[in-house]
Design a protein around this motif. Structure first.
Motif, mmCIF file in Angstrom:
data_model
loop_
_atom_site.group_PDB
_atom_site.id
_atom_site.type_symbol
_atom_site.label_atom_id
_atom_site.label_comp_id
_atom_site.label_asym_id
_atom_site.label_seq_id
_atom_site.Cartn_x
_atom_site.Cartn_y
_atom_site.Cartn_z
ATOM 1 N N PHE A 5 12.496 45.511 81.842
ATOM 2 C CA PHE A 5 13.477 44.742 82.601
ATOM 3 C C PHE A 5 14.072 43.630 81.750
ATOM 4 N N THR A 6 13.233 42.933 80.991
ATOM 5 C CA THR A 6 13.705 41.845 80.126
ATOM 6 C C THR A 6 14.660 42.376 79.059
ATOM 7 N N ARG A 7 14.297 43.478 78.406
ATOM 8 C CA ARG A 7 15.177 44.063 77.378
ATOM 9 C C ARG A 7 16.492 44.524 77.987
ATOM 10 N N SER A 8 16.425 45.144 79.154
ATOM 11 C CA SER A 8 17.626 45.629 79.830
ATOM 12 C C SER A 8 18.533 44.473 80.225
ATOM 13 N N THR A 9 17.947 43.414 80.754
ATOM 14 C CA THR A 9 18.720 42.237 81.161
ATOM 15 C C THR A 9 19.370 41.575 79.956
ATOM 16 N N ASP A 10 18.634 41.445 78.865
ATOM 17 C CA ASP A 10 19.193 40.845 77.648
ATOM 18 C C ASP A 10 20.353 41.676 77.114
ATOM 19 N N ARG A 11 20.209 42.990 77.115
ATOM 20 C CA ARG A 11 21.262 43.877 76.630
ATOM 21 C C ARG A 11 22.512 43.746 77.514
ATOM 22 N N ARG A 12 22.310 43.695 78.810
ATOM 23 C CA ARG A 12 23.437 43.545 79.744
ATOM 24 C C ARG A 12 24.128 42.202 79.528
ATOM 25 N N ARG A 13 23.352 41.131 79.351
ATOM 26 C CA ARG A 13 23.914 39.803 79.107
ATOM 27 C C ARG A 13 24.765 39.774 77.850
ATOM 28 N N ARG A 14 24.266 40.391 76.786
ATOM 29 C CA ARG A 14 25.035 40.450 75.532
ATOM 30 C C ARG A 14 26.337 41.200 75.739
ATOM 31 N N GLY A 15 26.305 42.278 76.505
ATOM 32 C CA GLY A 15 27.517 43.040 76.782
ATOM 33 C C GLY A 15 28.535 42.235 77.569
ATOM 34 N N VAL A 16 28.063 41.489 78.561
ATOM 35 C CA VAL A 16 28.960 40.651 79.370
ATOM 36 C C VAL A 16 29.565 39.551 78.503
ATOM 37 N N ARG A 17 28.754 38.927 77.654
ATOM 38 C CA ARG A 17 29.272 37.875 76.759
ATOM 39 C C ARG A 17 30.335 38.421 75.824
ATOM 40 N N ALA A 18 30.102 39.595 75.269
ATOM 41 C CA ALA A 18 31.064 40.198 74.350
ATOM 42 C C ALA A 18 32.371 40.515 75.073
ATOM 43 N N ALA A 19 32.280 41.056 76.279
ATOM 44 C CA ALA A 19 33.485 41.381 77.050
ATOM 45 C C ALA A 19 34.245 40.118 77.421
ATOM 46 N N THR A 20 33.525 39.071 77.798
ATOM 47 C CA THR A 20 34.167 37.810 78.160
ATOM 48 C C THR A 20 34.871 37.204 76.956
ATOM 49 N N ALA A 21 34.224 37.205 75.789
ATOM 50 C CA ALA A 21 34.838 36.651 74.573
ATOM 51 C C ALA A 21 36.103 37.419 74.200
ATOM 52 N N LYS A 22 36.061 38.737 74.317
ATOM 53 C CA LYS A 22 37.238 39.553 73.999
ATOM 54 C C LYS A 22 38.385 39.224 74.951
ATOM 55 N N HIS A 23 38.076 39.103 76.226
ATOM 56 C CA HIS A 23 39.115 38.800 77.213
ATOM 57 C C HIS A 23 39.652 37.376 77.021
ATOM 58 N N LYS A 24 38.753 36.445 76.684
ATOM 59 C CA LYS A 24 39.172 35.060 76.433
ATOM 60 C C LYS A 24 40.176 35.012 75.287
ATOM 61 N N ARG A 25 39.902 35.727 74.206
ATOM 62 C CA ARG A 25 40.827 35.760 73.070
ATOM 63 C C ARG A 25 42.199 36.294 73.487
ATOM 64 N N LYS A 26 42.205 37.310 74.312
ATOM 65 C CA LYS A 26 43.474 37.884 74.783
ATOM 66 C C LYS A 26 44.272 36.841 75.570
ATOM 67 N N VAL A 27 43.602 36.134 76.470
ATOM 68 C CA VAL A 27 44.276 35.122 77.290
ATOM 69 C C VAL A 27 44.763 33.966 76.426
ATOM 70 N N LEU A 28 43.930 33.514 75.486
ATOM 71 C CA LEU A 28 44.335 32.421 74.601
ATOM 72 C C LEU A 28 45.581 32.798 73.800
ATOM 73 N N GLN A 29 45.654 34.037 73.334
ATOM 74 C CA GLN A 29 46.821 34.482 72.569
ATOM 75 C C GLN A 29 48.099 34.360 73.400
ATOM 76 N N VAL A 30 48.011 34.714 74.658
ATOM 77 C CA VAL A 30 49.186 34.646 75.532
ATOM 78 C C VAL A 30 49.633 33.199 75.744
ATOM 79 N N TYR A 31 48.673 32.286 75.850
ATOM 80 C CA TYR A 31 49.001 30.895 76.153
ATOM 81 C C TYR A 31 49.092 29.998 74.924
ATOM 82 N N GLY A 32 49.379 30.553 73.778
ATOM 83 C CA GLY A 32 49.651 29.718 72.614
ATOM 84 C C GLY A 32 48.797 29.991 71.403
ATOM 85 N N GLY A 33 47.872 30.920 71.490
ATOM 86 C CA GLY A 33 47.047 31.259 70.340
ATOM 87 C C GLY A 33 45.714 30.552 70.350
ATOM 88 N N GLU A 34 44.922 30.837 69.350
ATOM 89 C CA GLU A 34 43.576 30.285 69.252
ATOM 90 C C GLU A 34 43.613 28.934 68.541
#
Length: 105
Positions: A5-34
């Motif tokens: 359960f701990t390994r599965s939860t950690d793996r899921r958390r890493r996936g969510v963080r990666a997806a959030t960071a990717k989406h954040k970069r996309k939004v930042l680009q639209v609103y003026g860049g990084e």
């Protein structure tokens, strides 16, 4: 076995963080860049989206996660009224509005 359960939860958390960071970069680009529109800060971890009209508190009451703001902006066609600021400039614009340069308002 609790380790699975701990390994599965950690793996899921890493996936969510990666997806959030990717989406954040996309939004930042639209609103003026990084880059902060005020001071030029470029570290992605230090950047955020600012509500130019100062109504961020209303938005946070409706939904408390940063992910939801990025999702809201992209879902609604990236509406105007937002900009990229670093957390420091965002906070200073909130607590010292009289010191904010005119071009930022």
């Amino acid at each position: 076995d609790g380790q699975w359960f701990t390994r599965s939860t950690d793996r899921r958390r890493r996936g969510v963080r990666a997806a959030t960071a990717k989406h954040k970069r996309k939004v930042l680009q639209v609103y003026g860049g990084e880059r902060c529109a005020c001071c030029g800060e470029q570290r992605i971890e230090a950047l955020t989206i600012d509500h130019i009209d100062g109504k961020g508190a209303e938005h946070r009451k409706a939904d408390k996660s940063a992910w939801s703001l990025y999702y809201h902006l992209s879902k609604n066609g990236f509406p105007s009224g937002y900009r990229v600021l670093c957390w420091n400039c965002n906070w200073l614009a909130y607590i010292c509005p009289e010191d904010v340069p005119a071009w930022m308002t």
